[in-house]
Design a protein around this motif. Structure first.
Motif, PDB file in Angstrom:
ATOM      1  N   THR A  21       0.820  -1.377  -0.267  1.00  0.00           N
ATOM      2  CA  THR A  21       0.166   0.039  -0.094  1.00  0.00           C
ATOM      3  C   THR A  21       0.804   1.365  -0.076  1.00  0.00           C
ATOM      4  OG1 THR A  21      -1.298  -1.222   1.518  1.00  0.00           O
ATOM      5  CG2 THR A  21      -2.070   1.171   1.047  1.00  0.00           C
ATOM      6  N   TYR A  22       1.804   1.381   0.756  1.00  0.00           N
ATOM      7  CA  TYR A  22       2.541   2.560   1.006  1.00  0.00           C
ATOM      8  C   TYR A  22       3.391   2.801  -0.393  1.00  0.00           C
ATOM      9  CZ  TYR A  22       6.825   5.220   2.457  1.00  0.00           C
ATOM     10  OH  TYR A  22       7.898   6.245   2.525  1.00  0.00           O
ATOM     11  N   PRO A  23       4.047   1.806  -0.958  1.00  0.00           N
ATOM     12  CA  PRO A  23       4.782   2.396  -2.347  1.00  0.00           C
ATOM     13  C   PRO A  23       3.723   2.544  -3.417  1.00  0.00           C
ATOM     14  CG  PRO A  23       5.243  -0.035  -1.724  1.00  0.00           C
ATOM     15  CD  PRO A  23       4.415   0.640  -0.572  1.00  0.00           C
ATOM     16  N   LEU A  24       2.610   1.905  -3.500  1.00  0.00           N
ATOM     17  CA  LEU A  24       1.538   2.231  -4.520  1.00  0.00           C
ATOM     18  C   LEU A  24       1.050   3.594  -4.125  1.00  0.00           C
ATOM     19  CD1 LEU A  24      -0.880  -0.860  -4.513  1.00  0.00           C
ATOM     20  CD2 LEU A  24       0.686   0.080  -6.515  1.00  0.00           C
ATOM     21  N   ILE A  25       0.669   4.054  -3.057  1.00  0.00           N
ATOM     22  CA  ILE A  25       0.144   5.356  -3.031  1.00  0.00           C
ATOM     23  C   ILE A  25       1.312   6.378  -3.188  1.00  0.00           C
ATOM     24  CG2 ILE A  25      -0.817   7.069  -1.272  1.00  0.00           C
ATOM     25  CD1 ILE A  25      -2.522   4.755  -0.053  1.00  0.00           C
ATOM     26  N   ALA A  26       2.562   6.124  -2.717  1.00  0.00           N
ATOM     27  CA  ALA A  26       3.483   6.835  -3.135  1.00  0.00           C
ATOM     28  C   ALA A  26       3.773   7.248  -4.607  1.00  0.00           C
ATOM     29  CB  ALA A  26       4.737   6.600  -2.571  1.00  0.00           C
ATOM     30  N   HIS A  27       3.784   5.850  -5.134  1.00  0.00           N
ATOM     31  CA  HIS A  27       3.753   6.003  -6.696  1.00  0.00           C
ATOM     32  C   HIS A  27       2.730   6.912  -7.391  1.00  0.00           C
ATOM     33  CE1 HIS A  27       4.612   4.940 -10.826  1.00  0.00           C
ATOM     34  NE2 HIS A  27       3.541   4.381 -10.921  1.00  0.00           N
ATOM     35  N   LEU A  28       1.461   6.679  -6.885  1.00  0.00           N
ATOM     36  CA  LEU A  28       0.483   7.428  -7.627  1.00  0.00           C
ATOM     37  C   LEU A  28       0.303   8.997  -7.416  1.00  0.00           C
ATOM     38  CD1 LEU A  28      -2.649   5.094  -6.902  1.00  0.00           C
ATOM     39  CD2 LEU A  28      -1.658   5.693  -9.241  1.00  0.00           C
ATOM     40  N   ALA A  29       0.836   9.260  -5.907  1.00  0.00           N
ATOM     41  CA  ALA A  29       0.820  10.457  -5.594  1.00  0.00           C
ATOM     42  C   ALA A  29       1.810  11.526  -6.180  1.00  0.00           C
ATOM     43  CB  ALA A  29       1.096  10.484  -4.041  1.00  0.00           C
ATOM     44  N   GLU A  30       2.971  10.698  -6.470  1.00  0.00           N
ATOM     45  CA  GLU A  30       4.055  11.333  -7.090  1.00  0.00           C
ATOM     46  C   GLU A  30       3.894  11.678  -8.455  1.00  0.00           C
ATOM     47  OE1 GLU A  30       7.304   9.052  -5.591  1.00  0.00           O
ATOM     48  OE2 GLU A  30       7.245  10.068  -3.448  1.00  0.00           O
ATOM     49  N   THR A  31       2.948  10.895  -9.134  1.00  0.00           N
ATOM     50  CA  THR A  31       2.844  11.112 -10.651  1.00  0.00           C
ATOM     51  C   THR A  31       1.524  11.962 -10.724  1.00  0.00           C
ATOM     52  OG1 THR A  31       1.022   9.301 -10.914  1.00  0.00           O
ATOM     53  CG2 THR A  31       3.764   8.993 -10.949  1.00  0.00           C
ATOM     54  N   ALA A  32       0.920  12.532  -9.779  1.00  0.00           N
ATOM     55  CA  ALA A  32      -0.239  13.453 -10.033  1.00  0.00           C
ATOM     56  C   ALA A  32       0.002  14.975 -10.113  1.00  0.00           C
ATOM     57  CB  ALA A  32      -1.170  13.298  -8.683  1.00  0.00           C
ATOM     58  N   GLU A  33      -0.801  15.406 -11.155  1.00  0.00           N
ATOM     59  CA  GLU A  33      -0.420  17.040 -11.203  1.00  0.00           C
ATOM     60  C   GLU A  33      -1.971  17.423 -11.187  1.00  0.00           C
ATOM     61  OE1 GLU A  33       1.338  17.183 -15.118  1.00  0.00           O
ATOM     62  OE2 GLU A  33       3.149  16.316 -14.425  1.00  0.00           O
ATOM     63  N   ILE A  34      -1.858  18.851 -10.834  1.00  0.00           N
ATOM     64  CA  ILE A  34      -3.049  19.629 -10.604  1.00  0.00           C
ATOM     65  C   ILE A  34      -2.826  20.618 -11.443  1.00  0.00           C
ATOM     66  CG2 ILE A  34      -4.872  20.435  -9.111  1.00  0.00           C
ATOM     67  CD1 ILE A  34      -3.962  18.887  -6.849  1.00  0.00           C
ATOM     68  N   HIS A  35      -3.728  20.967 -12.629  1.00  0.00           N
ATOM     69  CA  HIS A  35      -3.335  22.093 -13.498  1.00  0.00           C
ATOM     70  C   HIS A  35      -4.380  23.562 -12.951  1.00  0.00           C
ATOM     71  CE1 HIS A  35      -0.865  19.474 -15.974  1.00  0.00           C
ATOM     72  NE2 HIS A  35      -1.822  18.892 -15.961  1.00  0.00           N
ATOM     73  N   ASN A  36      -3.853  24.661 -13.159  1.00  0.00           N
ATOM     74  CA  ASN A  36      -4.522  25.855 -12.991  1.00  0.00           C
ATOM     75  C   ASN A  36      -5.017  25.732 -11.304  1.00  0.00           C
ATOM     76  OD1 ASN A  36      -4.601  25.902 -15.716  1.00  0.00           O
ATOM     77  ND2 ASN A  36      -6.560  25.062 -15.787  1.00  0.00           N
ATOM     78  N   PRO A  37      -4.036  25.587 -10.645  1.00  0.00           N
ATOM     79  CA  PRO A  37      -4.393  25.628  -8.958  1.00  0.00           C
ATOM     80  C   PRO A  37      -5.166  27.009  -8.659  1.00  0.00           C
ATOM     81  CG  PRO A  37      -2.178  25.646  -9.352  1.00  0.00           C
ATOM     82  CD  PRO A  37      -2.708  25.485 -10.689  1.00  0.00           C
ATOM     83  N   GLU A  38      -4.718  27.944  -9.532  1.00  0.00           N
ATOM     84  CA  GLU A  38      -5.258  29.509  -9.024  1.00  0.00           C
ATOM     85  C   GLU A  38      -7.045  29.307  -8.833  1.00  0.00           C
ATOM     86  OE1 GLU A  38      -3.287  28.859 -11.469  1.00  0.00           O
ATOM     87  OE2 GLU A  38      -4.281  29.294 -13.389  1.00  0.00           O
TER      88      GLU A  38
END
Lengths: 385, 415
Positions: free
Chosen positions: B369-386
C-alpha cells in the motif's frame, strides 16, 4: 544591535512573532499568518489582509497519527474545519510552551449514544433471529415438511456424512438389528419409517439424520456389554427421529447460513465464525438431547428393557475416557454432561421398577449383531479397514 | 499554465510500527479494534499525501465506523434470513428436485449479493470522501448507491457477455457516474471524454484473450468428432495432431491476465486526464504498470519470507517453552516435534494463524500500500490551481453508515 533597538517594544514583539500556514475552513486559499500567544488564546493574523482569528488555547486540537514530523497541524476545536500548519520550530515552540492541553482531534461528540443504540439494536436483531425467528421457522418447517422431502434431505446428508465409510451388513446381523428396532418401536408413533445402518467407525457413537436415517457406529457394538446398551442408544436416536430433531437442526443450519460470518467478516474469518456457530448449535441441541433421553426411557420401558442400560454404558465410558467436558468447554458440547444423563437413566429405571427386564435379543442374535462388521461383508462393502 | 505536484512524505518505519501496533490490538480485542486501526492508518496515509505541500486530512472516527457496521449487519442479517427462508421454502416444496434446487440456490446467492457489493462500494467511497479534507475544505459525494449498483450490474453483465469487448464502456460509465457526483467544497468534478479512448490499452487484452480462445478452439476442432450431433472428445490424441495451438492458446490466456492489469492501470491515467474540477482545474496521473507490478511482486516476496519466519518462530517458541518450562527431556521434545500432541498442535496452529494474519497485514501496508500510494501521488498533477481560490466550503455530511456495508461484506477495499 544597539541597546536602544532592543528596548523598543514594538520591535521586540515583532521579533517574537512567528509564522505559519493557515486555512480558514471557508476557502482553500493558503494564508500566511503570524502567530502569537496572548493570554488564554492563540492569535493568528493574516500578514497581508491583517484579518485576525483568536483560538482559545483550551480547545485547540492536534492531529494524531500524522505521517510527517516536519509540520504539525492544529485545529481550533473538534468541529471547525479551519487548520493551522506549523513548520517553523519557533512557532511550534510558541504553541507547545503554553499550558494548552492540545488534545487530539476526535471529531464531533455524541458518537457513544448512537453506538449504544446500534449495539442494542444489533444484539436484539441477532438474538431475535438466531434464538427466535430461525428456531421458530425450523420448528414450523420441520413439522410441515413432506415426508418425501425429508427422506431426500436425509439421504443427501447421509451421503455427505458417511458416503466414504464402509457400511456393515450381514443377513443375521441385519435381522438382529431389525428385531431390536421392532421391539422398541412397537408402541412408537413415528412419522417416517426407520432406515437403520451400521458403519465401520471405531468410536462409540450413533446418529440420526432427517427422514428416519439412524446410523450406528461399529465402535458402539464393540463397547456395549449387552444388547440392551445398544438398544438404549438406538432408542435415544429414535427419540430424535420422533421429535424431528435432525430435520429441525438441518433447517436451522440452512436458515442461519452466513449469519455468524457477517460479524467476523474481515478479521477472524471462518475459524471464529465456526466456533461461535458450534456454540450456538450446542445451545440449541442440549435440550433436544435431554428430550430424546426422556423419550428413550419411555420406549425402553415399554419394550420391557430397563433404561439404566444407557447409564451403565456411559458409566463404563467415563471410567475409560474420563468425565465429559466441564465448565467453558461444555458450552461447545452438543450433549448434556454424562453424569446428568447417567443419573436420569437410573432415575427412570427406579421409577419404572422393571428390574433387569426381558432380554431384547437372544445370545445368538446379539453375537450376529456384534459381528456385523466382521462377518462376510455384503456386496457393497468397499473393504476399508 | 501553472501546475502543482503532489509530495508523499512519510516514514516507512513509522507506518510499520503503526500497522503492527493497531494490528496487534485488533487481534487482542477479537476484531473490535479494527475500526480504530482503520481510522488511524487512513489518517496516516492521508497526511502523507500532500498536493502542493498541504497534507490531506482524514476526519472519520472509529465510533461512527462501529455504529455504521452494526447498522449494516442488522440490515444484512434480515436480508440474509429472508433469502435463506425463501431458499428453504422453495426447496422443500419441490419434492423430487429438492437437493439440486437447494444447491442451485446456494450457488446463486453470491450472484444475488453482487448488487450489494457495488452498493457497499459506493457508500464506502461516499463516506471516505465526506471525511476527507484538503486545505480545510471538505470533499463530498451525492447519494446514488442504488443507481450505481444497478448500472454496475448491468454493465458488468454486458462486459462478460461480450467477452470483454464492452469493458471500456463499463469502466468509463461507472467512473463518470462516480466522478460527476463528487465535490470539493462547492465545486463539482466532471468526467469528460468517452470510452473509445480506452480501447487502445485494452487492445493487448483483446488480442491475447480472444487469440487464446481461437487457438484452443482450433485445437479442439481438430480432435473433436461429432456423434449424433453431440461433440465427443476422443479417447486418445493422435501423435500427428498439432498440439502447438493448445499450449500457445493457454499461454496467451495467461498473458491476457497481465494485459488486463495493464488496461486497468492505463485506464486510471486516461480517466484522470478527462476530469475537471469547478471552472477548469484539470488533472493528470501517470501510473506505470511496470512499477506497480514490481511493487506487488517484491511486496509479496517480502511477505512470504516474513510468513515463513513467523511459522518457525512460533514452533520454536512453543517447543522452547515446553523444554525450558515444562520439564520435558530433549528426546521427548524431539518426539513431540515429529508427532505433536493435539493440544500443542491446536495452540501452535491458532497462534500461527493469528500471527500470520498480523504479519500479512503489516507487510501489506508497508511494502504494497505504501509504495503504491507514493507512486500514484508522485505522478499526480493539478493544473490551474489558482482557480481553487474561488471555491468555498460545503456542509458536513454526517448521517451515514460509515462504510459499514463494505466492512460487513468485506468488499476488499484497499484500506
Amino acid at each position: 544591535m544597539s541597546d536602544a533597538a532592543i528596548r523598543n517594544e514594538a520591535f521586540a514583539s515583532k521579533l517574537a512573532l512567528t509564522y505559519a500556514e493557515f486555512f480558514d475552513g471557508v476557502s482553500p486559499l493558503r494564508q500566511r499568518v503570524s502567530i502569537r500567544v496572548n493570554g488564554d488564546a492563540l492569535e493568528l493574523k493574516n500578514v497581508e489582509t491583517h484579518a485576525e482569528h483568536r483560538w482559545p488555547l483550551s480547545t485547540i486540537r492536534t492531529l494524531s497519527d500524522q505521517a510527517s514530523t516536519e509540520a504539525m497541524t492544529f485545529a481550533p476545536d473538534d468541529v471547525n474545519p479551519a487548520r493551522l500548519i506549523v513548520r517553523e520550530v519557533g512557532a511550534m515552540r510558541a504553541i507547545l510552551n503554553t499550558d494548552a492541553p492540545l488534545r487530539p482531534l476526535t471529531g464531533r461528540r455524541g458518537g457513544f449514544v448512537r453506538l449504544g443504540v446500534m449495539a442494542t439494536l444489533a444484539a436484539a436483531c441477532f438474538g431475535g433471529l438466531l434464538f427466535g425467528l430461525i428456531p421458530w421457522f425450523a420448528e414450523t418447517a420441520a413439522a410441515r415438511i413432506p415426508q418425501e422431502a425429508e427422506v431426500l434431505l436425509g439421504q443427501q446428508q447421509y451421503g455427505l456424512t458417511y458416503g466414504r465409510q464402509r457400511q456393515c451388513s450381514s443377513p443375521d446381523g441385519d435381522a438382529a438389528l431389525r428385531t431390536m428396532a421392532a421391539r422398541l418401536t412397537e408402541n412408537a408413533d413415528l412419522h417416517v419409517p426407520l432406515t437403520l445402518r451400521v458403519v465401520d467407525l471405531p468410536h462409540v457413537n450413533a446418529t440420526a439424520l432427517p427422514g428416519g436415517q439412524v446410523t450406528i457406529w461399529s465402535g458402539l457394538l464393540t463397547a456395549a456389554e449387552r444388547p440392551e446398551e445398544v438398544a438404549a442408544v438406538l432408542a435415544h436416536e429414535i427419540g430424535h427421529v420422533a421429535h424431528r430433531d435432525p430435520t429441525r437442526a438441518q433447517i436451522r443450519v440452512m436458515g442461519s447460513y452466513g449469519m455468524i460470518g457477517l460479524l467476523f467478516a474481515d478479521t477472524f474469518g471462518t475459524a471464529t465464525a465456526a466456533m461461535v456457530g458450534q456454540a450456538l448449535d450446542a445451545s440449541y441441541t442440549r435440550s433436544a438431547e435431554a428430550d430424546a433421553d426422556a423419550y428413550s426411557h419411555q420406549l425402553l420401558i415399554e419394550a420391557g428393557v430397563s433404561p439404566d442400560a444407557l447409564g451403565s454404558l456411559f458409566a463404563r465410558m467415563e471410567q475409560q475416557y474420563g468425565p465429559s467436558p466441564d465448565g467453558l468447554a461444555s458450552l461447545l458440547s452438543t450433549h448434556p454432561a454424562h453424569a446428568d444423563r447417567i443419573a436420569a437413566s437410573r432415575d427412570a429405571a427406579a421409577r419404572a421398577d422393571i428390574g433387569a427386564g426381558t432380554p431384547i435379543l437372544s445370545d445368538v442374535e446379539w453375537a450376529a449383531l456384534r459381528g456385523i462388521c466382521t462377518a462376510a461383508p455384503a456386496a457393497d462393502g468397499e473393504g476399508k479397514g | 499554465m501553472s501546475v502543482i505536484r503532489t509530495d508523499f512524505e512519510g516514514d516507512r518505519g513509522a507506518l510499520f510500527l503503526l500497522a503492527l501496533k493497531t494490528g496487534a490490538l485488533t487481534l487482542l480485542t477479537a476484531g473490535i479494534y479494527r475500526f480504530w486501526a482503520k481510522t488511524r492508518l487512513r489518517r496516516w496515509y492521508w497526511s502523507a499525501v500532500r498536493p502542493g505541500g498541504a497534507p490531506m486530512e482524514y476526519t472519520g472516527t472509529p465510533l461512527e465506523k462501529l455504529s455504521g457496521f452494526l447498522f449494516a449487519i442488522i440490515v444484512l442479517a434480515i436480508l440474509l434470513a429472508a433469502t435463506n427462508f425463501s431458499a428453504i421454502m422453495t426447496s422443500v416444496n419441490l419434492l423430487d428436485e429438492m437437493p439440486a434446487v437447494f444447491t442451485t440456490i446456494v450457488a446463486i446467492i453470491p450472484l444475488l449479493t453482487a448488487p450489494f457489493f457495488f452498493y457497499a462500494r459506493y457508500r464506502a467511497r461516499r463516506y471516505i470522501l465526506a471525511r476527507t479534507h484538503w486545505r480545510g475544505i471538505r470533499f463530498g459525494m451525492e447519494p446514488g448507491a442504488i443507481g450505481y449498483a444497478i448500472r454496475a450490474c448491468f454493465l458488468m453483465a454486458l462486459t462478460v457477455l461480450t467477452g470483454g469487448l464492452l469493458w471500456p464502456l463499463m469502466t468509463f460509465r461507472l467512473e463518470r457516474f462516480l466522478t460527476d457526483r463528487t465535490w470539493y467544497g462547492n465545486a463539482r468534478f466532471t468526467q469528460h471524454g468517452g470510452f473509445a479512448r480506452l480501447y487502445g490499452p485494452l487492445l493487448p487484452f483483446l488480442v491475447t484473450f480472444w487469440g487464446g480462445i481461437a487457438l484452443i478452439g482450433y485445437f479442439l476442432a481438430q480432435i473433436v468428432t461429432m456423434e449424433n450431433g453431440v461433440p465427443q472428445l476422443p479417447e486418445y490424441v493422435s501423435s500427428r495432431t498439432e498440439t502447438w495451438p493448445l499450449w500457445t492458446g493457454i499461454l496467451s490466456i495467461l498473458l491476457s491476465v497481465l494485459c488486463a492489469f495493464y488496461y486497468k492501470v492505463a485506464a486510471i491515467g486516461i480517466l484522470a486526464s478527462g476530469k475537471t474540477l469547478g471552472d477548469g482545474i484539470e488533472f493528470d496521473l501517470y501510473p506505470r504498470t511496470r512499477r506497480i507490478l514490481k511493487i506487488y511482486f517484491f511486496g509479496f516476496h517480502k511477505t512470504w519470507i516474513a510468513s515463513g519466519l513467523v511459522q518457525s518462530a512460533v514452533a520454536g517458541l512453543i517447543f522452547g517453552a515446553l523444554w525450558l518450562g515444562g520439564g520435558f527431556s530433549q528426546e521427548a521434545i524431539q518426539a513431540m516435534i515429529l508427532n505433536p500432541p493435539v493440544n500443542v498442535a491446536i495452540v501452535s496452529s491458532v497462534l500461527t494463524f493469528l500471527l500470520l494474519r498480523l504479519v500479512f497485514g503489516v507487510f501489506w501496508h508497508t511494502f504494497i500500500t505504501y509504495p503504491l500510494i507514493a507512486h500514484l501521488a508522485e505522478t499526480a498533477e493539478i493544473h490551474n490551481p489558482e482557480l481553487l481560490n474561488g471555491i468555498r466550503q460545503r456542509d458536513a455530511d454526517r448521517r451515514m453508515d460509515a462504510g459499514g456495508f463494505a466492512e460487513a461484506l468485506d468488499t476488499g477495499a484497499a484500506f
